[in-house]
Motif scaffolding. Structure first.
Motif, short mmCIF file in Angstrom:
data_model
loop_
_atom_site.label_atom_id
_atom_site.label_comp_id
_atom_site.label_asym_id
_atom_site.label_seq_id
_atom_site.Cartn_x
_atom_site.Cartn_y
_atom_site.Cartn_z
N ALA A 1 -0.54 36.99 -59.54
CA ALA A 1 0.29 36.79 -58.35
C ALA A 1 0.33 35.31 -57.96
N GLU A 2 -0.78 34.61 -58.13
CA GLU A 2 -0.80 33.18 -57.82
C GLU A 2 0.05 32.39 -58.81
N GLU A 3 -0.03 32.73 -60.08
CA GLU A 3 0.73 32.00 -61.09
C GLU A 3 2.23 32.20 -60.92
N THR A 4 2.63 33.38 -60.48
CA THR A 4 4.05 33.67 -60.31
C THR A 4 4.53 33.41 -58.88
N ARG A 5 3.64 32.94 -58.01
CA ARG A 5 3.93 32.68 -56.59
C ARG A 5 4.30 33.95 -55.83
N LEU A 6 4.03 35.11 -56.43
CA LEU A 6 4.19 36.35 -55.68
C LEU A 6 3.12 36.49 -54.61
N ILE A 7 2.08 35.67 -54.71
CA ILE A 7 1.00 35.72 -53.74
C ILE A 7 1.48 35.34 -52.34
N VAL A 8 2.58 34.58 -52.25
CA VAL A 8 3.09 34.16 -50.94
C VAL A 8 3.60 35.37 -50.15
N PRO A 9 4.55 36.17 -50.67
CA PRO A 9 4.96 37.36 -49.89
C PRO A 9 3.86 38.40 -49.78
N ILE A 10 3.02 38.54 -50.82
CA ILE A 10 1.92 39.50 -50.73
C ILE A 10 0.92 39.06 -49.65
N GLY A 11 0.58 37.77 -49.65
CA GLY A 11 -0.34 37.26 -48.64
C GLY A 11 0.22 37.38 -47.23
N ARG A 12 1.54 37.23 -47.10
CA ARG A 12 2.17 37.39 -45.78
C ARG A 12 2.00 38.84 -45.29
N TRP A 13 2.18 39.79 -46.22
CA TRP A 13 1.99 41.21 -45.85
C TRP A 13 0.54 41.48 -45.47
#
Length: 636
Positions: free
Chosen positions: A438-450
């Motif tokens: 998730a960090e490598e794909t920057r999906l961590i940003v919306p996941i972290g927001r949730w």
């Protein structure tokens, strides 16, 4: 009448009118005299002479029109030739049957930097090629020009390399064979122009299309061509070739801290080292960014290829000096061998990249070759990424909370929010498998927001003295709207900012330390706390503690386990961290406490908080209520 018809043919209307009047009058006179036979003869003569006048007049007019057209064309040609001779770059040239210059124009002589007298009778090819005009190893275009002369064939727009006083020029020549009035071959005539600037411009464009301007090395297009040629060579001679992909370690930190100019200079020095290390069997280039590649034409021994890769890592890891800065970076290399690991350029590029990814995954600085299992791992990762992108929309994430207690009284002080992923119709996927992806794909940003929004909402059901800890990755912290996400989560849930603690690791300072510090300062200004997680396991620096006021330092479980086993170094590290935290008025939390003996040791070492299975495993938010009933509800 006959004389008039002969002399007045150039004015046919006047001649016909004259013949009609005279002939008609003569016929009438003969008839009045009673001589019909002479009258008929005169009438026939008049008609014949009239027709003759008309035919001769038409022919005369045709000749005059042709002469007028030819005169007009001659005038146009003379005008064009005059303009051509006045041009600064174009000229006329002429050679005889012996290929010697004859009747040179001023423009042609000027192009050769000589006078017409000097070049009269000189061999045309010698004037162009200089002293090497009879060399059998002349350029192909020169041989082509000589063959045209020999075969007496016309040619057009032939680009010829010309040497004048040691300087190289490029001419564009056109010519055709010339013949005299008897049809005998008389040599060649043609036109020429200086196209040096155009040729150099085309060469520059071709260079930019195939070479990297920053490093001067061949670019991706030229590398793929070299790799394709190496594959053809390997197939023809039943040998092997190889592609080594090189990625620089820690280059981004240099680029971000010292600027792009320093980074570009560093890349140029890396390129020079790499290029100087090449031989006749190797070919290097730059793929882009901080990635380079080496094509090995003939691989006789895979072990030697590995040794060369490790040697290149050592070479590129030596210190660099840029603008009075001594820079230390490293390199990781992944390789693929053809045709064993791929029979096409695309397959070798993909497989070498997979091997490089594995080398980077092992913290870099190593050489790794491609293995078939890497493709399976990459395919699994691709499928995991696809599922991860849809997981948030499908509601497949949920949170669990692990208790953090007071080290002395073991009173519950806070919960750490931990994300869990249970795909629909599948087995749960542990965080260590998907968080990094998730960090490598920057999906961590919306996941972290949730996570932030959901955790704040869940925390409102706890007693007011119980805090919430939320882990934040570097990608989240560097997002421009991170503080806005925190504000929205607090506002939507109504949670008091003082109950929210943001946990970060030391890795957040690697990419953009200033930006990360500003983001944390904004969060602290809201009234939230900031904790430094896993202190001592990453790129530790006391400068972080000096620049930012952390509320808590979390000691990694590896030190806790080591101290419980009597490891002197772990004990010393924990004591040092506790002493430093007390001086800086920060709390300390020991992670991974699973045994009562470990808890007693941590308590004796002075830690203020503890976290681990001894005090509770991660639980759903619905299970936290029962925990409150079992523990002391008083705040620490």
């Amino acid at each position: 009448m006959a004389t008039s018809a002969a002399l007045m043919a150039v004015v046919p209307l006047a001649a016909v009118l004259f013949l009609a009047i005279v002939g008609g009058a003569s016929v009438a006179a003969m008839l009045l005299d009673g001589a019909p036979v002479p009258a008929g003869a005169i009438a026939v003569l008049t008609v014949i002479l009239g027709i003759n006048v008309l035919l001769r007049g038409e022919n005369f007019l045709r000749v005059r029109d042709a002469e007028a057209d030819r005169a007009e064309k001659d005038e146009v040609v003379s005008m064009l030739l005059g303009e051509f001779e006045e041009s600064e770059a174009d000229w006329l040239w002429q050679i005889d049957t012996a290929r010697r210059v004859c009747d040179p124009s001023m423009r042609f002589a000027g192009a050769l930097r000589a006078s017409p007298v000097d070049i009269e009778g000189e061999p045309f090819l010698r004037l162009i090629l200089g002293d090497d005009w009879q060399n059998q190893e002349a350029l192909p275009v020169h041989r082509q020009l000589a063959e045209k002369f020999t075969r007496r064939e016309s040619f057009s727009s032939l680009a010829v390399r010309v040497v004048l006083d040691g300087n190289v020029k490029w001419w564009e020549l056109s010519g055709m064979p010339a013949y005299d009035e008897q049809g005998n071959f008389a040599g060649f005539r043609g036109v020429g122009s200086d196209v040096t600037e155009q040729h150099e411009s085309n060469e520059k464009i071709a260079y930019l299309a195939r070479y990297d301007t920053l490093s001067g090395l061949p670019n991706r297009m030229m590398l793929t061509e070299a790799l394709a040629e190496a594959l053809r060579f390997a197939e023809k001679w039943r040998t092997q070739c190889a592609l080594m992909m090189i990625d620089l370690d820690r280059f981004k930190a240099v680029n971000d801290s010292l600027g792009h100019l320093v980074g570009d200079t560093l890349l140029a020095q890396v390129a020079k080292r790499l290029n100087d290390a090449m031989d006749d069997n190797t070919f290097c280039g730059r793929l882009g960014g901080d990635e380079f590649a080496v094509v090995v034409r003939d691989v006789s021994n895979p072990r030697l290829l590995a040794e060369r890769g490790e040697w290149l890592i050592e070479l590129l890891s030596e210190p660099y000096s840029v603008d009075e800065h001594t820079l230390h970076i490293g390199a990781s290399i992944g390789s693929a061998t053809g045709p064993a690991d791929g029979t096409t350029v695309e397959m070798l590029l993909r497989n070498a990249d997979l091997a490089l990814y594995r080398a980077k995954d092992e913290r870099g600085g190593v050489y790794r070759c491609y293995e078939p299992t890497l493709f399976a791992v990459a395919e699994e990762r691709r499928q995991l990424e696809t599922a991860l992108r849809a997981a948030l929309q499908r509601g497949e994430f949920h949170l669990q909370y692990q208790p953090i207690v007071d080290a002395r009284s073991e009173t519950l002080m806070s919960f750490e929010a931990l994300i869990r992923w249970h795909p629909e119709g599948g087995s749960p996927i542990p965080p260590d498998r998907f968080i990094r992806l998730a960090e490598e794909t920057r999906l961590i940003v919306p996941i972290g927001r949730w996570v932030m929004e959901r955790a704040c909402r869940d925390a409102t059901r706890w007693p007011t003295h119980v805090r919430l800890s939320v882990n934040v990755s570097a990608e989240q912290l560097l997002d421009p709207d991170f503080s806005g996400d925190v504000v929205r989560a607090l506002s939507a849930s109504g949670l008091d900012p003082s109950r929210l603690e943001i946990e970060v690791t030391e890795s957040v300072f690697l990419n953009d330390a200033d930006r990360a510090r500003r983001a944390m300062e904004e969060v602290i200004a809201l009234g939230c706390k900031v904790a430094l997680d896993d202190f001592g396991t990453g790129y530790s620096s006391l400068g972080y503690l000096r620049k930012l006021h952390f509320s808590n330092i979390k000691i990694d479980r590896s030190f806790v386990n080591g101290a419980a086993q009597g490891n002197i170094e772990s004990l010393a590290i924990i004591r040092a961290v506790v002493a430093m935290a007390e001086f800086l008025e920060m709390a300390t939390t020991a992670e991974g406490v699973e045994q009562a003996e470990e808890a007693d040791l941590i308590r004796d070492l002075g830690c203020t908080k503890m976290q681990g299975y001894l005090f509770g495993r991660p639980m759903n938010v619905s299970d936290t209520d029962s925990l409150f009933r079992m523990r002391d509800r008083e705040p620490a």
